[in-house]
Design a protein around this motif. Structure first.
Motif, PDB file in Angstrom:
ATOM      1  N   LEU A  23     103.095 -97.459  -3.925  1.00 24.14           N
ATOM      2  CA  LEU A  23     102.498 -97.062  -2.865  1.00 24.14           C
ATOM      3  C   LEU A  23     103.535 -96.899  -1.801  1.00 24.14           C
ATOM      4  N   SER A  24     103.826 -95.931  -0.829  1.00 23.41           N
ATOM      5  CA  SER A  24     104.871 -95.731   0.029  1.00 23.41           C
ATOM      6  C   SER A  24     104.118 -95.242   1.393  1.00 23.41           C
ATOM      7  N   PRO A  25     104.292 -96.046   2.511  1.00 23.58           N
ATOM      8  CA  PRO A  25     104.006 -95.741   3.740  1.00 23.58           C
ATOM      9  C   PRO A  25     104.595 -94.749   4.156  1.00 23.58           C
ATOM     10  N   THR A  26     103.779 -93.507   4.383  1.00 20.73           N
ATOM     11  CA  THR A  26     104.456 -92.070   4.703  1.00 20.73           C
ATOM     12  C   THR A  26     103.831 -91.688   5.964  1.00 20.73           C
ATOM     13  N   LEU A  27     104.536 -90.598   6.698  1.00 15.20           N
ATOM     14  CA  LEU A  27     104.221 -89.884   7.717  1.00 15.20           C
ATOM     15  C   LEU A  27     104.498 -88.560   7.307  1.00 15.20           C
ATOM     16  N   THR A  28     103.478 -87.642   7.454  1.00 13.72           N
ATOM     17  CA  THR A  28     103.519 -86.268   7.379  1.00 13.72           C
ATOM     18  C   THR A  28     103.744 -85.445   8.740  1.00 13.72           C
ATOM     19  N   PHE A  29     104.776 -84.693   8.625  1.00 16.47           N
ATOM     20  CA  PHE A  29     105.337 -84.097   9.546  1.00 16.47           C
ATOM     21  C   PHE A  29     105.033 -82.407   9.111  1.00 16.47           C
ATOM     22  N   THR A  30     104.291 -81.812  10.232  1.00 14.26           N
ATOM     23  CA  THR A  30     103.857 -80.430   9.954  1.00 14.26           C
ATOM     24  C   THR A  30     104.357 -79.767  11.034  1.00 14.26           C
ATOM     25  N   THR A  31     105.222 -78.586  10.805  1.00 14.85           N
ATOM     26  CA  THR A  31     105.725 -77.520  12.222  1.00 14.85           C
ATOM     27  C   THR A  31     105.539 -76.086  11.370  1.00 14.85           C
ATOM     28  N   TYR A  32     106.110 -75.296  12.134  1.00 13.42           N
ATOM     29  CA  TYR A  32     105.609 -73.674  11.942  1.00 13.42           C
ATOM     30  C   TYR A  32     106.883 -73.123  12.245  1.00 13.42           C
ATOM     31  N   MET A  33     107.037 -71.958  11.467  1.00 12.42           N
ATOM     32  CA  MET A  33     107.993 -70.805  11.634  1.00 12.42           C
ATOM     33  C   MET A  33     107.529 -69.611  11.913  1.00 12.42           C
ATOM     34  N   ASP A  34     108.058 -68.754  12.541  1.00 16.08           N
ATOM     35  CA  ASP A  34     107.423 -67.386  12.672  1.00 16.08           C
ATOM     36  C   ASP A  34     107.517 -66.923  11.252  1.00 16.08           C
ATOM     37  N   ALA A  35     106.375 -65.962  10.811  1.00 18.70           N
ATOM     38  CA  ALA A  35     106.385 -65.497   9.418  1.00 18.70           C
ATOM     39  C   ALA A  35     107.435 -64.264   9.276  1.00 18.70           C
ATOM     40  N   SER A  36     107.959 -63.866  10.310  1.00 19.46           N
ATOM     41  CA  SER A  36     108.953 -62.779  10.459  1.00 19.46           C
ATOM     42  C   SER A  36     110.386 -63.493  10.158  1.00 19.46           C
ATOM     43  N   VAL A  37     110.528 -64.923  10.256  1.00 22.56           N
ATOM     44  CA  VAL A  37     111.908 -65.374   9.975  1.00 22.56           C
ATOM     45  C   VAL A  37     112.307 -64.852   8.465  1.00 22.56           C
ATOM     46  N   ALA A  38     113.501 -64.505   8.333  1.00 19.20           N
ATOM     47  CA  ALA A  38     113.996 -64.152   7.267  1.00 19.20           C
ATOM     48  C   ALA A  38     114.091 -65.106   5.962  1.00 19.20           C
ATOM     49  N   ASP A  39     113.847 -64.881   4.868  1.00 23.73           N
ATOM     50  CA  ASP A  39     113.765 -65.922   3.789  1.00 23.73           C
ATOM     51  C   ASP A  39     114.984 -66.599   3.708  1.00 23.73           C
ATOM     52  N   ASP A  40     116.191 -66.121   3.772  1.00 26.44           N
ATOM     53  CA  ASP A  40     117.297 -66.754   3.691  1.00 26.44           C
ATOM     54  C   ASP A  40     117.574 -67.835   4.766  1.00 26.44           C
ATOM     55  N   GLU A  41     116.923 -67.507   6.061  1.00 22.99           N
ATOM     56  CA  GLU A  41     116.932 -68.642   7.192  1.00 22.99           C
ATOM     57  C   GLU A  41     115.847 -69.675   6.901  1.00 22.99           C
ATOM     58  N   VAL A  42     114.790 -69.215   6.265  1.00 23.77           N
ATOM     59  CA  VAL A  42     113.649 -70.202   5.814  1.00 23.77           C
ATOM     60  C   VAL A  42     114.307 -71.165   4.811  1.00 23.77           C
ATOM     61  N   SER A  43     115.186 -70.516   3.768  1.00 23.43           N
ATOM     62  CA  SER A  43     115.773 -71.671   2.652  1.00 23.43           C
ATOM     63  C   SER A  43     116.668 -72.378   3.402  1.00 23.43           C
ATOM     64  N   THR A  44     117.559 -71.907   4.308  1.00 23.90           N
ATOM     65  CA  THR A  44     118.488 -73.026   5.045  1.00 23.90           C
ATOM     66  C   THR A  44     117.870 -73.955   5.683  1.00 23.90           C
ATOM     67  N   VAL A  45     116.770 -73.735   6.399  1.00 23.97           N
ATOM     68  CA  VAL A  45     116.019 -74.906   6.919  1.00 23.97           C
ATOM     69  C   VAL A  45     115.428 -75.752   6.079  1.00 23.97           C
ATOM     70  N   LEU A  46     114.838 -75.473   4.923  1.00 25.71           N
ATOM     71  CA  LEU A  46     114.183 -76.349   3.800  1.00 25.71           C
ATOM     72  C   LEU A  46     115.391 -77.019   3.379  1.00 25.71           C
ATOM     73  N   SER A  47     116.623 -76.355   2.859  1.00 35.20           N
ATOM     74  CA  SER A  47     117.681 -77.090   2.455  1.00 35.20           C
ATOM     75  C   SER A  47     118.133 -78.340   3.250  1.00 35.20           C
ATOM     76  N   ARG A  48     118.060 -78.152   4.478  1.00 28.51           N
ATOM     77  CA  ARG A  48     118.529 -79.140   5.322  1.00 28.51           C
ATOM     78  C   ARG A  48     117.610 -80.168   5.279  1.00 28.51           C
ATOM     79  N   ILE A  49     116.274 -79.913   5.302  1.00 24.60           N
ATOM     80  CA  ILE A  49     115.372 -81.017   5.300  1.00 24.60           C
ATOM     81  C   ILE A  49     115.515 -81.746   3.667  1.00 24.60           C
ATOM     82  N   VAL A  50     115.562 -81.171   2.748  1.00 28.94           N
ATOM     83  CA  VAL A  50     115.820 -81.650   1.677  1.00 28.94           C
ATOM     84  C   VAL A  50     117.079 -82.568   1.478  1.00 28.94           C
ATOM     85  N   ALA A  51     117.995 -82.207   1.998  1.00 31.81           N
ATOM     86  CA  ALA A  51     119.419 -82.829   2.188  1.00 31.81           C
ATOM     87  C   ALA A  51     119.241 -84.246   3.085  1.00 31.81           C
TER      88      ALA A  51
END
Length: 158
Positions: A109-137
């Protein structure tokens, strides 16, 4: 897009009379990140010590990503908007894994915080993927848990 709403209670003659208010509906995608923290950080946040978020070294990488991504958490008059939920995650590391917490074959069991934020739906998929890649890294786990929603609507005052 703006719309006008009236409360149901007012429409049926119940409750206080409120003026109609204009709303703004905006299409966004939610990003939800599950981030392990120390028990001390979890307890401090649960007790209302929100400064503990910025004092926890494990969160520094996530905050750098969020602050360095202007398309994330943009609410017009407010930037870098996110919500934090308190919780725990359970898992069993299987052979072949290199768990950061716990041991292979054991339930953890891990103590965990959940962070939720939002991006405008019009943001291009490659920009979304870049942000997600940064988070994962930046994430400390071997297999980070990051959710990206389908477009949804946020409602605010117009």
């Amino acid at each position: 897009m703006t719309a006008t709403v009236t409360s149901a209670a007012h429409a049926y003659g119940q409750g206080p009379c409120r003026a109609e208010s204009a709303i703004r509906r905006r299409s966004v995608r939610a990003i939800k990140v599950y981030w392990p923290v120390s028990r001390q950080t979890l307890a401090a946040v649960a007790a209302g010590d929100l400064a503990a978020l910025y004092e926890d070294e494990s969160l520094a990488g996530l905050f750098r990503v969020l602050e360095g991504s202007p398309e994330v958490g943009d609410f017009g008059l407010y930037a870098d908007v996110f919500e934090v939920g308190i919780g725990a995650e359970g898992f069993t590391a299987v052979p072949g894994s290199t768990p950061t917490l716990g041991a292979v074959g054991s339930r953890s069991l891990s103590p965990t915080l959940t962070f939720t934020t939002y991006m405008d739906a019009s943001v291009a998929d490659d920009e979304v993927s870049t942000v997600l890649s940064r988070i994962v890294a930046a994430h400390p786990w071997e297999v980070p848990v990051v959710e990206l929603s389908a477009p949804l609507e946020l409602v605010s005052r117009a």
